[in-house]
Design a protein around this motif. Structure first.
Motif, PDB file in Angstrom:
ATOM      1  N   VAL A 130       8.463  -4.009 -29.817  1.00  0.00           N
ATOM      2  CA  VAL A 130       8.287  -4.607 -28.494  1.00  0.00           C
ATOM      3  C   VAL A 130       7.360  -5.798 -28.664  1.00  0.00           C
ATOM      4  CG1 VAL A 130       7.367  -4.227 -26.158  1.00  0.00           C
ATOM      5  CG2 VAL A 130       8.656  -2.403 -27.317  1.00  0.00           C
ATOM      6  N   GLY A 131       7.711  -6.921 -28.062  1.00  0.00           N
ATOM      7  CA  GLY A 131       6.973  -8.158 -28.264  1.00  0.00           C
ATOM      8  C   GLY A 131       5.696  -8.291 -27.463  1.00  0.00           C
ATOM      9  N   MET A 139       2.913   3.580 -21.216  1.00  0.00           N
ATOM     10  CA  MET A 139       3.953   4.444 -21.768  1.00  0.00           C
ATOM     11  C   MET A 139       4.208   5.695 -20.933  1.00  0.00           C
ATOM     12  SD  MET A 139       3.863   4.270 -25.918  1.00  0.00           S
ATOM     13  CE  MET A 139       2.320   5.138 -26.093  1.00  0.00           C
ATOM     14  N   GLU A 140       3.381   5.956 -19.930  1.00  0.00           N
ATOM     15  CA  GLU A 140       3.567   7.162 -19.119  1.00  0.00           C
ATOM     16  C   GLU A 140       4.946   7.190 -18.469  1.00  0.00           C
ATOM     17  OE1 GLU A 140       0.179   7.518 -16.533  1.00  0.00           O
ATOM     18  OE2 GLU A 140      -1.172   7.960 -18.222  1.00  0.00           O
ATOM     19  N   ASP A 141       5.435   6.040 -18.061  1.00  0.00           N
ATOM     20  CA  ASP A 141       6.794   5.919 -17.528  1.00  0.00           C
ATOM     21  C   ASP A 141       7.191   4.461 -17.679  1.00  0.00           C
ATOM     22  OD1 ASP A 141       9.202   6.381 -16.316  1.00  0.00           O
ATOM     23  OD2 ASP A 141       8.416   6.525 -14.284  1.00  0.00           O
ATOM     24  N   GLY A 142       7.499   4.077 -18.918  1.00  0.00           N
ATOM     25  CA  GLY A 142       7.694   2.657 -19.200  1.00  0.00           C
ATOM     26  C   GLY A 142       9.082   2.296 -19.676  1.00  0.00           C
ATOM     27  N   THR A 143       9.435   1.054 -19.422  1.00  0.00           N
ATOM     28  CA  THR A 143      10.662   0.458 -19.960  1.00  0.00           C
ATOM     29  C   THR A 143      10.266  -0.875 -20.567  1.00  0.00           C
ATOM     30  OG1 THR A 143      12.021   1.501 -18.253  1.00  0.00           O
ATOM     31  CG2 THR A 143      12.990  -0.378 -19.408  1.00  0.00           C
ATOM     32  N   PHE A 144      10.626  -1.082 -21.834  1.00  0.00           N
ATOM     33  CA  PHE A 144      10.177  -2.265 -22.546  1.00  0.00           C
ATOM     34  C   PHE A 144      11.342  -2.928 -23.263  1.00  0.00           C
ATOM     35  CE2 PHE A 144       6.918   1.012 -22.514  1.00  0.00           C
ATOM     36  CZ  PHE A 144       5.903   0.365 -21.821  1.00  0.00           C
ATOM     37  N   THR A 154       9.835   4.997 -22.411  1.00  0.00           N
ATOM     38  CA  THR A 154       8.819   5.952 -22.849  1.00  0.00           C
ATOM     39  C   THR A 154       8.408   6.813 -21.667  1.00  0.00           C
ATOM     40  OG1 THR A 154       7.057   4.341 -22.377  1.00  0.00           O
ATOM     41  CG2 THR A 154       7.893   4.425 -24.647  1.00  0.00           C
ATOM     42  N   LYS A 155       8.052   8.051 -21.980  1.00  0.00           N
ATOM     43  CA  LYS A 155       7.563   8.976 -20.948  1.00  0.00           C
ATOM     44  C   LYS A 155       6.498   9.861 -21.570  1.00  0.00           C
ATOM     45  CE  LYS A 155      11.527   9.558 -17.847  1.00  0.00           C
ATOM     46  NZ  LYS A 155      12.392   8.496 -18.308  1.00  0.00           N
ATOM     47  N   GLY A 156       5.598  10.358 -20.724  1.00  0.00           N
ATOM     48  CA  GLY A 156       4.592  11.290 -21.207  1.00  0.00           C
ATOM     49  C   GLY A 156       3.247  11.052 -20.569  1.00  0.00           C
ATOM     50  N   SER A 157       2.239  11.721 -21.119  1.00  0.00           N
ATOM     51  CA  SER A 157       0.868  11.550 -20.636  1.00  0.00           C
ATOM     52  C   SER A 157      -0.086  12.090 -21.689  1.00  0.00           C
ATOM     53  CB  SER A 157       0.661  12.292 -19.309  1.00  0.00           C
ATOM     54  OG  SER A 157       0.853  13.681 -19.497  1.00  0.00           O
ATOM     55  N   GLY A 158      -1.344  11.716 -21.540  1.00  0.00           N
ATOM     56  CA  GLY A 158      -2.367  12.194 -22.470  1.00  0.00           C
ATOM     57  C   GLY A 158      -2.081  11.745 -23.884  1.00  0.00           C
ATOM     58  N   THR A 159      -1.735  12.697 -24.740  1.00  0.00           N
ATOM     59  CA  THR A 159      -1.417  12.379 -26.136  1.00  0.00           C
ATOM     60  C   THR A 159      -0.002  12.830 -26.502  1.00  0.00           C
ATOM     61  OG1 THR A 159      -2.392  14.465 -26.876  1.00  0.00           O
ATOM     62  CG2 THR A 159      -3.839  12.541 -26.846  1.00  0.00           C
ATOM     63  N   VAL A 163       9.978   8.733 -26.789  1.00  0.00           N
ATOM     64  CA  VAL A 163      10.644   7.441 -26.685  1.00  0.00           C
ATOM     65  C   VAL A 163      12.137   7.728 -26.551  1.00  0.00           C
ATOM     66  CG1 VAL A 163      10.984   5.196 -27.766  1.00  0.00           C
ATOM     67  CG2 VAL A 163       8.872   6.481 -28.211  1.00  0.00           C
ATOM     68  N   ASN A 164      12.750   7.113 -25.528  1.00  0.00           N
ATOM     69  CA  ASN A 164      14.183   7.324 -25.250  1.00  0.00           C
ATOM     70  C   ASN A 164      14.537   8.804 -25.098  1.00  0.00           C
ATOM     71  OD1 ASN A 164      14.482   4.581 -25.363  1.00  0.00           O
ATOM     72  ND2 ASN A 164      15.606   4.539 -27.279  1.00  0.00           N
ATOM     73  N   ASP A 165      13.610   9.586 -24.567  1.00  0.00           N
ATOM     74  CA  ASP A 165      13.813  11.020 -24.292  1.00  0.00           C
ATOM     75  C   ASP A 165      14.128  11.841 -25.541  1.00  0.00           C
ATOM     76  OD1 ASP A 165      13.414  10.810 -21.492  1.00  0.00           O
ATOM     77  OD2 ASP A 165      15.474  10.091 -21.253  1.00  0.00           O
ATOM     78  N   ALA A 166      14.018  11.269 -26.722  1.00  0.00           N
ATOM     79  CA  ALA A 166      14.430  12.010 -27.916  1.00  0.00           C
ATOM     80  C   ALA A 166      13.398  11.996 -29.038  1.00  0.00           C
ATOM     81  CB  ALA A 166      15.747  11.446 -28.437  1.00  0.00           C
ATOM     82  N   SER A 167      12.753  10.867 -29.232  1.00  0.00           N
ATOM     83  CA  SER A 167      11.846  10.708 -30.358  1.00  0.00           C
ATOM     84  C   SER A 167      10.401  10.908 -29.896  1.00  0.00           C
ATOM     85  CB  SER A 167      12.024   9.310 -30.958  1.00  0.00           C
ATOM     86  OG  SER A 167      11.281   9.181 -32.140  1.00  0.00           O
TER      87      SER A 167
END
Length: 193
Positions: A130-131, A139-144, A154-159, A163-167
């Protein structure tokens, strides 16, 4: 003469006070430190040397990654695609770096085919970049948009982030001289064009 002595005394006092005031402000300037790297795979990063977290922070991203044993397959791929200088000369980028274990998930014949197709390999690798600098909050709820041109999410919180619901990000927020690196456990594939 007394006035001269008073002026010199005042000047000396000011000279002493000035460095002291700098010392007072110095800790505040350091308070805005980058986030600490996080995730289970961070413990496998070398504790010292060029491949350590501290060592990687001194080098541009491709050079830094080449010193990390967890990223040797990625670096081979980056070299085959001719992207070392592109990555090292970029400014404030974010790299979602697949670990060796991520590449191991790809069947050997498919991986060899990918590594021998420079155009496709370049497309896959630039999809991991990503540039801009991406923070954990973003990254908690991001599109890049990636350098490849497609979006990743990207999705998530804390640690804990995916990425893409898979990685999964297994070691995030690793600083290098020109990039933030997030080690991921699955190679990301760009959408078919």
């Amino acid at each position: 003469m007394t006035i001269n002595r008073l002026q010199r005394t005042a000047a000396a006092a000011a000279a002493l006070a000035f460095p002291a005031s700098l010392a007072f402000f110095a800790p505040q300037a350091q308070a805005v430190a980058p986030a600490e790297p996080y995730g289970p795979a961070c413990s496998s990063v070398p504790a010292e040397g060029a491949g350590s977290l501290e060592g990687m922070a001194k080098d541009p991203v491709a050079t830094a990654a080449s010193n990390n044993p967890e990223l040797s397959t990625l670096i081979s791929a980056v070299e085959k695609a001719g992207l070392v200088d592109t990555l090292n000369n970029a400014k404030d980028i974010t790299v979602f770096a697949p670990t060796n274990a991520a590449f191991d998930k790809i069947p050997q014949a498919d991986l060899e085919a990918l590594l021998n197709d420079k155009a496709e390999l370049t497309k896959v690798l630039t999809y991991h970049v990503v540039g801009e600098k991406v923070t954990t909050q973003q990254m908690e709820d991001g599109t890049f948009e990636t350098l490849e041109g497609s979006d990743l999410t990207t999705k998530g919180s804390g640690t804990e982030f995916t990425v893409n619901d898979a990685s999964k990000i297994v070691c995030g927020d690793v600083p290098t001289a020109n990039a933030t690196v997030n080690l991921v456990d699955t190679v990301l594939m760009p959408p078919s064009s």
